[in-house]
Design an enzyme around this catalytic site. Structure first.
Site, PDB file in Angstrom:
ATOM      1  CG  ASN B 387      97.394  82.923  12.112  1.00 15.65           C
ATOM      2  OD1 ASN B 387      98.535  82.518  12.268  1.00 15.65           O
ATOM      3  ND2 ASN B 387      96.351  82.280  12.605  1.00 15.65           N
ATOM      4  CG  ASP B 388      97.214  81.113   7.814  1.00 17.17           C
ATOM      5  OD1 ASP B 388      97.466  80.549   8.899  1.00 17.17           O
ATOM      6  OD2 ASP B 388      96.100  81.087   7.272  1.00 17.17           O
ATOM      7  CB  VAL B 389     101.113  86.285   5.658  1.00 19.34           C
ATOM      8  CG1 VAL B 389     100.024  86.039   4.637  1.00 19.34           C
ATOM      9  CG2 VAL B 389     100.691  87.323   6.672  1.00 19.34           C
ATOM     10  CB  THR B 390     103.442  85.961  10.599  1.00 16.37           C
ATOM     11  OG1 THR B 390     102.391  85.335  11.357  1.00 16.37           O
ATOM     12  CG2 THR B 390     102.988  87.340  10.142  1.00 16.37           C
TER      13      THR B 390
END
Lengths: 98, 464
Positions: B387-390
């Site tokens: 999630n956050d890494v995209t």
């Protein structure tokens, strides 16, 4: 400052440099095995624990030393096993094994 | 044996061990030579242990052998844990290593407390403080990762002041001992205070920061061993500790960079707290969702596919289904690669191990930079459990708590597909604008069964 300390400091600084050079070259794919392997190698502290447990200088030292032997040796055993297991998982493309 | 000769033999054997340890790490530079590295490390360890047994003036063996037996019995199961459990196993082994270093330092002090020099006392105190805090800190980290303890950061008002006062107390006691090494009563208090500080240090950290914390504790464990080497004048411990410390430090730096955060920020600014108010001003936004059939059709038409896996994939046990998807797409001539963010997973490099375990070839596992440079030529970016890494807000929205964090630029691919249970925000509690883009298709469902359904669709289509 004791002379021994100076020699130790030399060793520490140089080993730190070697560590930085060698470890920055470790494949990024292998950072988890790197951590488990350095953990296993660091367990060489077991030799100091063995000496404490084996010199029979006083009772507390034997007890603490024995616990330390167990704790660090479990890191050596577990660390090498898991590193080997993880590394065996890394395969490249190419002919598949049956 | 003549003691001088025995001493020389021991020193040379330890030197050989050190050289083998360095070679061992050097061979980790590539997956092809890495296993040789492990072998060499094992030989180095065996040399060190055997030499110590036979050439260092040990007079009683029974306790050593009991210790080794117990260590072996504990170590074997710890070496056989599942790959998803490797992070907590690693944290636990940091705590064992630190425990061992602390206990040796403690017994060295009690050998003749009143005779300890000022300088020696500084070394011992420093070693025991760092060893003790690493011991409890790593135990807390392992408990969080094993989900025995709550993973969310636990914080309260004035926490940093309290924690730092406790550390200051430990250091103060160390200084008092330096002037009065014979005040043996101060020593256990110092140990206790350091143990407490370890708990306070790690409790407020959680969630997405765990990879950094594990790396930092790794470097503390190494430092504790190196300091023990100073106390005992043992060069083999100094070198092994320095190597381990350097490794932990490098990994911590990589992790911090991958999250665009500083050490102080990780240690003192509990992550995941920042977002409380931000969710309020939510406007109505629409998402497009799709079925497994749609997803299969889109994948079939693609020629370049990048899969971006996150820890959610491992939680859902979806990696073997992902491997099937990889196989079937590759067989149809589609180029499938994996974009692995440095903090994907729960410790450095964890995702690579999880994918390698599912038999995905490691030459298909690409780093963030490699994947990003090819992203504009990518037809489909398939995000599974990440999630956050995209989150493109990291690039575009200066008010976002993750602004500046390097991400995998999936939003630059032609089509984005996200397998996710629901629109709930991820680990760090941050909303992801990616999901509301026109090119994004949300595939709602459990990662394992959804990927399985896509695979079934692709197989069906292939046979007809």
């Amino acid at each position: 400052m004791p002379a021994d300390f100076i020699i130790s400091l030399y060793v520490f600084v140089l080993a730190g440099f070697i560590g930085f050079m060698v470890i920055t070259r470790v494949s990024r794919l292998l950072h988890t095995p790197l951590m488990s392997l350095t953990n296993a190698l660091d367990a060489v502290v077991v030799v100091a624990a063995m000496i404490i447990a084996g010199r029979r200088e006083y009772e507390l030292a034997v007890i603490l030393g024995t616990i330390a032997v167990a704790a660090s040796f479990s890191n050596a055993v577990g660390g090498f096993i898991i590193t080997e297991r993880m590394l065996r998982m890394f395969k490249t493309t190419g002919p598949k094994k049956s | 044996m003549n003691p001088t000769i025995a001493h020389n033999i021991t020193e040379f054997a330890y030197l050989a061990s050190i050289v083998l340890f360095i070679m061992s790490l050097k061979w980790l530079s590539s997956p092809e030579t890495a296993r040789r590295g492990v072998r060499v490390g094992e030989i180095g360890m065996a040399i060190a242990i055997l030499t110590t047994l036979f050439a260092t003036g040990i007079i009683q063996y029974q306790w050593i052998l009991i210790g080794l037996a117990v260590g072996g019995l504990v170590g074997i199961p710890l070496g056989l844990v599942k790959t998803t459990a490797v992070p907590q196993r690693t944290a636990l082994s940091h705590s064992f290593g630190a425990l061992s270093a602390s206990l040796i330092g403690i017994s060295e002090y009690y050998l003749h407390p009143a005779l300890t020099t000022k300088f020696g006392m500084v070394e011992i105190s420093l070693e025991v403080i760092i060893g003790s805090l690493t011991f409890t800190g790593s135990l807390i980290a392992a408990g969080k990762l094993q989900e025995i303890l709550p993973q969310r950061p636990i914080t309260y008002k004035g926490q940093n002041v309290v924690s730092l006062s406790i550390l200051a107390a430990a250091i103060g006691l160390g200084i008092a001992l330096m002037f009065h090494p014979g005040f043996t009563i101060l020593f256990p208090i110092m140990v206790g205070v350091s143990l407490l500080f370890g708990v306070m240090l790690v409790t407020p950290i959680g969630g997405a920061d765990m990879p950094t914390v594990i790396s930092l504790l790794n470097s503390y464990a190494g430092l504790a061993d190196a300091l023990l080497g100073f106390v005992l004048n043992s060069r083999v411990l100094i070198v092994a500790g320095a190597l381990d410390g350097a490794s932990g430090l490098i990994l911590s730096i990589i992790m911090c960079k991958a999250m665009n955060r500083s050490f102080t920020n990780v240690l003192f600014g509990a992550f995941g707290q920042v977002q409380a108010g931000a969710a309020a001003g939510k406007e109505e936004r629409t998402v497009r969702s799709a079925t497994p059939e749609d997803a299969a059709d889109i994948l079939k038409a693609a020629s370049n596919v990048v899969v971006v896996p996150g820890y959610g994939m491992a939680v859902a046990q979806a990696q073997h289904k992902v491997r099937e998807l990889y196989d079937i797409l590759t067989r149809q001539g589609i180029n499938v690669t994996f974009g692995v963010h440095p903090v994907a997973g729960r410790m450095p490099g964890h995702m690579n191990v999880l994918l390698a375990e599912a038999d995905i070839p490691y030459d298909k596992l690409l780093e963030m930079d490699q994947v990003n440079s090819d992203m504009v030529q990518t037809d489909v970016a398939l995000i599974i459990g990440a999630n956050d890494v995209t989150n493109p807000a990291a690039r575009t929205d200066p008010s976002s708590p993750i602004y500046g964090m390097p991400i995998i630029d999936v939003d630059k691919a032609r089509t984005v597909m996200v397998i996710k249970r629901s629109l709930n925000p991820g680990f760090a509690g941050i909303d992801n604008p990616l999901y509301y883009m026109d090119k994004t298709l949300m595939l709602f469902g459990d990662a394992k069964s959804f990927v399985g359904e896509i695979v079934r669709e692709l197989q069906g289509g292939h046979q007809l």
